[in-house]
Motif scaffolding. Structure first.
Motif, PDB file in Angstrom:
ATOM      1  N   LEU A  20     -11.186   1.270   1.481  1.00 37.85           N
ATOM      2  CA  LEU A  20     -12.435   0.532   1.333  1.00 37.85           C
ATOM      3  C   LEU A  20     -13.525   1.322   0.610  1.00 37.85           C
ATOM      4  O   LEU A  20     -14.078   0.877  -0.396  1.00 37.85           O
ATOM      5  CB  LEU A  20     -12.930   0.097   2.715  1.00 37.85           C
ATOM      6  N   GLU A  43      -7.451 -10.007   1.259  1.00 37.51           N
ATOM      7  CA  GLU A  43      -6.824  -9.595   2.516  1.00 37.51           C
ATOM      8  C   GLU A  43      -7.833  -9.578   3.668  1.00 37.51           C
ATOM      9  O   GLU A  43      -7.532  -9.985   4.793  1.00 37.51           O
ATOM     10  CB  GLU A  43      -6.208  -8.211   2.330  1.00 37.51           C
ATOM     11  N   TYR A  59      -7.911  -6.693  -2.206  1.00 42.24           N
ATOM     12  CA  TYR A  59      -8.502  -6.200  -0.960  1.00 42.24           C
ATOM     13  C   TYR A  59      -9.447  -7.220  -0.332  1.00 42.24           C
ATOM     14  O   TYR A  59      -9.419  -7.435   0.887  1.00 42.24           O
ATOM     15  CB  TYR A  59      -9.221  -4.878  -1.232  1.00 42.24           C
ATOM     16  N   MET A  66     -13.203   2.068  -3.124  1.00 40.49           N
ATOM     17  CA  MET A  66     -13.119   0.956  -4.071  1.00 40.49           C
ATOM     18  C   MET A  66     -14.222   0.968  -5.134  1.00 40.49           C
ATOM     19  O   MET A  66     -13.941   0.725  -6.314  1.00 40.49           O
ATOM     20  CB  MET A  66     -13.110  -0.366  -3.303  1.00 40.49           C
ATOM     21  N   ALA A 103       0.835  -1.204   0.000  1.00 35.54           N
ATOM     22  CA  ALA A 103       0.000   0.000   0.000  1.00 35.54           C
ATOM     23  C   ALA A 103       0.872   1.257   0.000  1.00 35.54           C
ATOM     24  O   ALA A 103       1.849   1.349   0.747  1.00 35.54           O
ATOM     25  CB  ALA A 103      -0.914   0.001   1.211  1.00 35.54           C
ATOM     26  N   VAL A 108      -6.214  -1.577   4.013  1.00 36.57           N
ATOM     27  CA  VAL A 108      -7.447  -2.025   3.372  1.00 36.57           C
ATOM     28  C   VAL A 108      -8.606  -1.128   3.779  1.00 36.57           C
ATOM     29  O   VAL A 108      -9.397  -0.686   2.948  1.00 36.57           O
ATOM     30  CB  VAL A 108      -7.748  -3.490   3.729  1.00 36.57           C
TER      31      VAL A 108
END
Length: 483
Positions: free
Chosen positions: A383, A364, A361, A386, A100, A379
């Protein structure tokens, strides 16, 4: 759902170079990666750390097109001693390489997904990662997210979990070879079980009201200096293989829902009475017997895409389904709607992280949930962005435009010729429609058609080719008129 494909001979690819290059320029799709991204990829490979869990003893195999090198999934199938089955499903661990906030991460968020063209692909990640140490190529030890699904004798999943592990695939198989070996009874036990488990999962899907539509691929060849476009039916093994992926996507969705944080792929049922009636009208006009007590899912699953009218119905009816969306939730705030209507269950993308951004994602989140750990901060930070990120993907546009170009190329310089066709779509809001879509059996083309009088859905027509130009800048590169 199965991704649409366009198969072309090498000669056809070369002949279509200019319109394909113009399309990539329009989409700003380039195979080249900036120097700093390539340098970051090299460092990521040098710094990668393999998981402590060792699953290299599993005799995993992959099934992909022969030329594919970016292999996301590998599997091993076995019977359980107490009855039922166990499926090990390894997914490439892209997060082991792409951190990331890194240059690789930024580039992936810019590209969103791998784009496929007949002559090449525009990858999501540098090939030095996606076609090398992150890919589940045979013989190399790589980091993976290793799923374990336990199924009962009827194919129902009784337990699913996922954890990081190092794995080593033993064989890279093709769809055609696997189908051949299964049909001949010469496939090894694990490969042979794909048919058994795949058929059970198809029955489970039908029972819950799910829909899988495996429409034929369009294949372009160059024969005696002329293009030819035909339909190639999907092999049964492609559907069985898809069932393993769908099963994993449903398991991942359930794990995220239970943990309280996740990204679902949702699709609501089409309830607009006019659209629903339109689907019934299409079936009627195409001569498809849709009895009152038969559901849409049951009808679709009963049709044969090799039948021209069935394929026309499937193409149009599935296009009328509501668009699928990404639904994000966290902190146990479960969304009001969690289902994917076509799958008839909660579902998420998680099995193609080398080729699709969101899968890194969701994978994970599932690994963290199964380890009873909170989701990683990186993540959570991404979020809610996304859905917007994934909306910028150009895969569907590229797929559609490639088909348009190929269809125009096949018919180029044949203006004035007359073809037999079937009207598979008209303007539903017009009581006297004069425009629609015509479906030709040979060549395998669907294009816009106009008429001086009412155009009847399901009618057999003689269609005169007015335009076929792969370089035409508008949407209708192919245009017909009713004779």
């Amino acid at each position: 759902m199965r991704r649409p494909q366009m198969h072309m001979s090498r000669e056809a690819q070369d002949a279509l170079q200019k319109p394909l290059q113009l399309l990539r320029a329009e989409l700003k799709a380039t195979t080249e990666f900036p120097a700093h991204v390539l340098e970051a990829a090299k460092k990521a490979v040098d710094d990668v750390r393999l998981p402590d869990k060792d699953a290299t003893h599993l005799p995993l195999f992959t099934i992909d097109p022969p030329t594919s090198k970016d292999l996301d999934q590998a599997m091993h199938l076995e019977r359980r001693s107490g009855g039922g089955y166990r499926v090990h499903y390894a997914i490439a661990d892209v997060a082991a390489f792409v951190k990331a906030g890194s240059a690789l991460d930024a580039e992936a968020h810019d590209r969103i997904e791998t784009l496929y063209f007949p002559d090449l692909k525009v990858p999501l990640h540098p090939p030095s990662i996606s076609e090398g140490p992150a890919s589940l190529l045979p013989g190399q030890v790589v980091p993976a997210l290793l799923w374990q699904h336990d199924l009962d004798a009827d194919g129902n999943v009784t337990h699913s979990t996922v954890s990081r592990a190092k794995v080593r695939s033993q064989a890279k198989l093709s769809y055609a070879k696997v189908q051949q070996d299964i049909d001949a009874g010469t496939a090894g036990e694990s490969v042979a079980l794909l048919r058994e488990i795949g058929k059970l999962r198809e029955a489970v899907e039908a029972a819950r009201g799910g829909v899988s539509v495996n429409l034929p691929d369009q294949e372009v060849t160059l024969e005696d200096g002329s293009f030819r476009l035909s339909y190639a039916a999907a092999l049964p093994v492609e559907g069985w293989n898809e069932q393993i992926s769908l099963m994993t996507g449903m398991a991942a969705a359930r794990i995220m829902l239970d943990s309280g944080t996740g990204i679902l792929r949702t699709q609501q049922k089409q309830k607009d009475p006019e659209v629903v009636q339109r689907v019934h009208d299409i079936a009627k006009h195409l001569g498809i017997d849709w009895k009152p007590d038969v559901t849409y899912a049951a009808l679709v699953n009963s049709l044969n895409p090799a039948d021209r009218k069935h394929m026309a119905f499937l193409s149009e009816a599935t296009a009328m389904l509501l668009k699928a969306e990404y639904t994000v939730f966290r902190d146990n705030q479960t969304p009001k709607y969690t289902l994917h209507a076509a799958i008839a269950a909660p579902y998420t993308y998680c099995t193609a992280p080398l080729r699709r951004l969101v899968d890194r994602y969701t994978g994970e989140l599932c690994v963290a949930a199964c380890a009873d750990k909170p989701p990683p901060r990186w993540v959570l930070d991404a979020l809610y962005c996304m859905p917007c990120d994934m909306a910028r993907g150009k895969g569907k546009v590229a797929d559609r435009r490639v088909v348009d170009i190929a269809e125009a190329a096949v018919l180029e310089h044949r203006e004035g010729e007359i073809f037999s066709g079937l009207v598979i779509n008209t303007d539903a809001e017009d009581n006297d429609p004069k425009e629609g879509t015509v479906h030709l059996a040979d060549p395998a083309v669907m294009g816009k058609i106009t008429s001086g009088s009412k155009l009847d859905l399901g009618a057999n027509v003689q269609a005169k080719l007015i335009r076929a130009d792969p370089l035409f800048s508008g949407r209708e590169k192919v245009l017909f008129n009713v004779v």
